[in-house]
Motif scaffolding. Structure first.
Motif, mmCIF file in Angstrom:
data_model
loop_
_atom_site.group_PDB
_atom_site.id
_atom_site.type_symbol
_atom_site.label_atom_id
_atom_site.label_comp_id
_atom_site.label_asym_id
_atom_site.label_seq_id
_atom_site.Cartn_x
_atom_site.Cartn_y
_atom_site.Cartn_z
ATOM 1 N N PHE A 64 0.816 -1.214 0.000
ATOM 2 C CA PHE A 64 0.000 0.000 0.000
ATOM 3 C C PHE A 64 0.850 1.264 0.000
ATOM 4 C CE2 PHE A 64 -4.206 -1.486 2.185
ATOM 5 C CZ PHE A 64 -4.599 -2.086 1.012
ATOM 6 N N THR A 65 0.374 2.274 -0.706
ATOM 7 C CA THR A 65 0.964 3.610 -0.625
ATOM 8 C C THR A 65 0.437 4.268 0.647
ATOM 9 O OG1 THR A 65 -0.882 4.645 -1.790
ATOM 10 C CG2 THR A 65 0.958 3.807 -3.153
ATOM 11 N N GLU A 68 -3.273 4.789 0.321
ATOM 12 C CA GLU A 68 -4.023 3.545 0.476
ATOM 13 C C GLU A 68 -4.058 3.101 1.934
ATOM 14 O OE1 GLU A 68 -3.390 1.418 -3.845
ATOM 15 O OE2 GLU A 68 -1.735 1.373 -2.408
ATOM 16 N N ILE A 69 -2.987 3.347 2.658
ATOM 17 C CA ILE A 69 -2.983 3.038 4.090
ATOM 18 C C ILE A 69 -4.050 3.865 4.791
ATOM 19 C CG2 ILE A 69 -1.665 3.315 6.234
ATOM 20 C CD1 ILE A 69 0.818 2.454 4.653
ATOM 21 N N ALA A 70 -4.134 5.146 4.466
ATOM 22 C CA ALA A 70 -5.154 6.011 5.073
ATOM 23 C C ALA A 70 -6.558 5.534 4.710
ATOM 24 C CB ALA A 70 -4.941 7.453 4.632
ATOM 25 N N ASP A 71 -6.766 5.125 3.450
ATOM 26 C CA ASP A 71 -8.067 4.595 3.044
ATOM 27 C C ASP A 71 -8.411 3.318 3.810
ATOM 28 O OD1 ASP A 71 -8.589 6.586 1.200
ATOM 29 O OD2 ASP A 71 -7.972 5.388 -0.547
ATOM 30 N N PHE A 72 -7.428 2.445 3.989
ATOM 31 C CA PHE A 72 -7.677 1.199 4.704
ATOM 32 C C PHE A 72 -7.967 1.473 6.179
ATOM 33 C CE2 PHE A 72 -6.392 -3.105 6.320
ATOM 34 C CZ PHE A 72 -7.410 -3.795 5.687
ATOM 35 N N GLU A 73 -7.290 2.447 6.764
ATOM 36 C CA GLU A 73 -7.583 2.823 8.152
ATOM 37 C C GLU A 73 -9.027 3.304 8.284
ATOM 38 O OE1 GLU A 73 -3.224 4.184 9.864
ATOM 39 O OE2 GLU A 73 -4.379 5.628 8.704
ATOM 40 N N ARG A 74 -9.499 4.100 7.318
ATOM 41 C CA ARG A 74 -10.900 4.545 7.340
ATOM 42 C C ARG A 74 -11.849 3.354 7.179
ATOM 43 N NH1 ARG A 74 -8.652 8.885 4.777
ATOM 44 N NH2 ARG A 74 -8.999 8.076 2.673
ATOM 45 N N LEU A 75 -11.491 2.425 6.305
ATOM 46 C CA LEU A 75 -12.317 1.237 6.106
ATOM 47 C C LEU A 75 -12.437 0.429 7.391
ATOM 48 C CD1 LEU A 75 -13.890 -0.732 4.289
ATOM 49 C CD2 LEU A 75 -11.690 -1.758 3.677
#
Length: 113
Positions: A64-65, A68-75
């Motif tokens: 993950f970039t 993408e890490i931030a998006d996954f944390e939100r998920l």
């Protein structure tokens, strides 16, 4: 004998290389943030969502970039039933939750079937 090997592996993980990073981090190349994400993905509360997110995290988090890490944390903050509905196709992903990571998660689980 297995217990001895397991203790040795644990000791290797705890050993620090030059005081900067652990052997486990050097072997896996994962930083602490990514490790936390993987842990959180596998420890959600419902076994079904653990499997959905945990398998995906194991396969993708290392690459993950930062975005993408931030998006996954939100998920990971989304309730388990919502994620389950999205992945199974029982309901749409709300527009505010749509992200490249969510799309990858859904595609990942449709490939696995």
């Amino acid at each position: 004998m297995l217990g001895v090997e397991r203790r040795a592996a644990t000791a290797r993980r705890r050993f620090s290389i030059g005081g900067a990073i652990s052997v486990a981090e050097a072997e896996t190349g994962l930083d602490a943030r990514r490790k936390r994400l993987i842990f959180r993905a596998w420890h959600r509360g419902t076994r079904e969502t653990d499997l959905i997110l945990g398998r995906f995290a194991d396969a993708h988090v290392a690459d993950f970039t930062d975005a993408e890490i931030a998006d996954f944390e939100r998920l990971l903050d989304v309730p388990d039933p919502d994620i389950f509905v999205w992945v199974t196709g029982a309901g749409p992903v709300p527009q505010e939750d749509v992200s490249p990571v969510v799309e990858r998660l859904i595609a990942f689980h449709h490939q696995v079937r």
